[in-house]
Each structure stands twice: as C-alpha cells, then as structure tokens.
Design an enzyme around this catalytic site. Structure first.
Site, PDB file in Angstrom:
ATOM      1  N   ASP A  67       0.310  -6.873 -18.951  1.00 19.09           N
ATOM      2  CA  ASP A  67      -0.297  -5.658 -18.400  1.00 19.09           C
ATOM      3  C   ASP A  67      -0.098  -4.432 -19.279  1.00 19.09           C
ATOM      4  O   ASP A  67       0.701  -4.438 -20.221  1.00 19.09           O
ATOM      5  CB  ASP A  67       0.257  -5.387 -16.983  1.00 19.09           C
ATOM      6  CG  ASP A  67       1.766  -5.634 -16.883  1.00 19.09           C
ATOM      7  OD1 ASP A  67       2.449  -5.624 -17.917  1.00 19.09           O
ATOM      8  OD2 ASP A  67       2.247  -5.839 -15.759  1.00 19.09           O
ATOM      9  N   ASN A 136       8.471  -5.653  -4.394  1.00 15.68           N
ATOM     10  CA  ASN A 136       7.468  -5.999  -3.378  1.00 15.68           C
ATOM     11  C   ASN A 136       6.802  -7.343  -3.672  1.00 15.68           C
ATOM     12  O   ASN A 136       5.787  -7.679  -3.074  1.00 15.68           O
ATOM     13  CB  ASN A 136       6.409  -4.896  -3.278  1.00 15.68           C
ATOM     14  CG  ASN A 136       5.635  -4.696  -4.586  1.00 15.68           C
ATOM     15  OD1 ASN A 136       5.816  -5.452  -5.542  1.00 15.68           O
ATOM     16  ND2 ASN A 136       4.786  -3.688  -4.627  1.00 15.68           N
ATOM     17  N   HIS A 138       5.455  -8.297  -6.589  1.00 16.26           N
ATOM     18  CA  HIS A 138       4.364  -8.339  -7.579  1.00 16.26           C
ATOM     19  C   HIS A 138       4.776  -9.114  -8.820  1.00 16.26           C
ATOM     20  O   HIS A 138       5.949  -9.168  -9.183  1.00 16.26           O
ATOM     21  CB  HIS A 138       3.834  -6.930  -7.918  1.00 16.26           C
ATOM     22  CG  HIS A 138       4.733  -6.070  -8.749  1.00 16.26           C
ATOM     23  ND1 HIS A 138       4.968  -4.740  -8.471  1.00 16.26           N
ATOM     24  CD2 HIS A 138       5.456  -6.326  -9.865  1.00 16.26           C
ATOM     25  CE1 HIS A 138       5.782  -4.242  -9.377  1.00 16.26           C
ATOM     26  NE2 HIS A 138       6.101  -5.178 -10.245  1.00 16.26           N
ATOM     27  N   GLU A 143      -0.284  -6.290  -7.291  1.00 14.37           N
ATOM     28  CA  GLU A 143       0.411  -5.758  -6.123  1.00 14.37           C
ATOM     29  C   GLU A 143       0.051  -6.586  -4.878  1.00 14.37           C
ATOM     30  O   GLU A 143      -0.912  -7.356  -4.903  1.00 14.37           O
ATOM     31  CB  GLU A 143      -0.004  -4.295  -5.915  1.00 14.37           C
ATOM     32  CG  GLU A 143       0.380  -3.362  -7.077  1.00 14.37           C
ATOM     33  CD  GLU A 143       1.857  -2.965  -7.080  1.00 14.37           C
ATOM     34  OE1 GLU A 143       2.725  -3.791  -6.728  1.00 14.37           O
ATOM     35  OE2 GLU A 143       2.138  -1.813  -7.458  1.00 14.37           O
TER      36      GLU A 143
END
Ligand code: F6R
Length: 273
Positions: A67, A136, A138, A143
């Site tokens: 990313d 979370n 990811h 996400e």
C-alpha cells in the site's frame, strides 16, 4: 493455517525475517510482497543483517508493497516509498527498478490500481506475501467491510488507523484520509503468506483473524481461506486465542514440526522373509 507462538517478540521477528531470507535462498528471482508499519521495522533490520552474514543477494528479487498513501509523492518523508528505501531497499543489493509500490501521486487512481495488478501478474504473481495486522483486523489498508474479493483500489482509512499512523507525520491531521492498497483478493493470490503480530494491542484482532468467522468485519479472517498461511505471534499477541494449548502442542514455542511429528508416516517395517 499454521500458528506459531514464540516466547518473545524478537524470536517471532527473527522467524519472519528468516522465512523471507529462506525464500530468496530457495528462489533467487523470488517475487516478494512487502509490508510497512512499526512491526516490520525490526524484521527489515534482521533481514539486512542476515543477508550480510549469509551473503544472500537480492539482485534478482522483485518486490511489490501492499500500500501507499493516496496523495503522497514517493519522496514525501512519511510515504511508504521513503520507508521502504530507508529501511530495506538501500541496505541490500535489490535493484530499485525491481521494487514497486502503488504511486500515491498519480492523477488517475483507478488506472494506477489496474497497472499495479497487471505488474504483479506480469511478474508471475507473488511468491511470499509479508503482512502485519491493524488493531481493527485490517491487512494492507483493507479496512473492516472491505470486500473479501477486492483488488488494488483506493480505500478510505478509518479514524483509528489514521491515529495509529499519526506518529509518522508532523501533525495528526496530516495523515492522508485515503490510501491505495492491494485488495484482499490480491493478497489471497500470493502463493504463501506470513503475518506477524506482536504485543497485546493486537491480541483481539489476532483471535478474530484466526478463530473468528470469516467476515468482512475482520479482513484478516479471510486469510483462513489461504492454503499456505503462517501466523507468527509473540505470547502477548496470542493471549486471546481459545485453542492456544493446541497450537503450542503442535509447534512448541513456535518450533516447526521436526523429529517428534506425531503425523509422520510410520517407520518402514523390517523385512520378514
Ligand atoms: C502497512 C500495512 C498495515 C500494517 C498494520 C500494522 O503496509 O500493511 O496493514 O501492517 O497497520 O501496523 P503496525 O505494524 O504499525 O502496527
């Protein structure tokens, strides 16, 4: 899924770095999928060291990162291009032309994402994908609620993820709101994946990823669908696992199966004639 739980963070980190190095020893022209973030810093330090000690060349290796922040040029100090140059690429003999991250400074994001997918395919696909995990759940910047079949695209970051990455920027509000990320489908296409999680802050996400239902609310749970997936944890990251005793019995302190493998084929019976 193989779950390796090491007594300490440094042993877990060493195991992941050594796995990457072994891949390059096995295949000098390996295609590596790389990750950034705080967890990977020590992995790259160890990898650089071990590559020197074992005299392993990365000259024929190709790499694709997961990313990059949308809107940041490669020379921005907080870009993942800069992170990778400083932490890995300039410290080994990999050719910069063989390394690739999504470009955050293009005008046409969709075209950049299509080109990124095409470049991975042209390289023959990723041999080994390195992953971290967000609190979370990811992976990359996929996400929660990312499609489990998603490909490289622009993704809006959650406020929690922006806060978690604020330390890399001068001011928290400078963290870009969006990123280009390989999709979950892109990650699942890698021939093998290894995820590293360190510390108790990751334990809830780790438990959901390994033992929870496969659900878009925890993107890392999609890794349960991968046929060659290794989770590397330190003890703190593993505390939320219900089946921790089972994982420890199969791989005591993270050990790979060796001589004591209960599933090894029975020894050949002696000749009777
Ligand atoms: C970044 C990436 C992210 C990180 C994750 C954990 O390339 O892939 O998924 O791995 O945000 O980051 P740290 O290691 O900083 O906790």
């Amino acid at each position: 899924m193989k779950v390796l739980i090491f007594p300490t963070a440094s042993e877990a980190i060493a195991s992941v770095a050594d796995r990457v190095l072994d891949e390059v020893k096995r295949k000098a022209s390996a295609v590596l999928g790389l990750a950034t973030g705080g967890t990977m810093e020590a992995v790259y330090d160890r990898l650089v060291l071990r590559a020197q000690v074992d005299d392993v060349s990365f000259a024929n290796v190709k790499s694709f990162n997961l990313d990059e922040y949308w809107g940041l040029p490669p020379d921005h100090p907080a870009s993942y291009h800069t992170y990778m140059r400083e932490r890995l690429f300039e410290r080994i003999d990999i050719k910069l032309a063989n390394t690739r991250l999504p470009r955050g400074d293009r005008t046409d994001a969709a075209a950049e994402c299509r080109a990124y997918e095409a470049a991975i395919a042209n390289a023959g696909g990723i041999d080994l994908q390195l992953l971290g995990i967000g609190r979370n759940g990811h992976i990359g910047f996929n996400e929660p609620t990312s499609s489990l079949a998603s490909r490289t695209r622009v993704k809006t970051l959650t406020e929690a993820t922006r806060q978690a990455n604020a330390a890399f920027f001068d001011r928290p509000e400078h963290v870009p709101p969006c990123a280009l990320t390989m999709g979950i489908g892109t990650i699942l296409d890698a021939r093998a994946c290894v995820l590293l999680a360190i510390g108790s802050a990751k334990s809830a996400a780790v438990a959901k990823a390994i033992e929870g239902p496969v659900a878009a609310t925890c993107p890392a749970s999609a890794l349960q669908l991968h046929g060659d997936m290794t989770m590397v944890l330190d003890r703190e990251a593993a505390v939320g696992l219900t089946l921790i005793d089972y994982y420890q019995s199969v791989h005591p302190d993270g050990a790979q199966i060796g001589a004591g493998d209960p599933c090894a084929p029975p020894a050949a019976s002696p000749a009777t004639d």
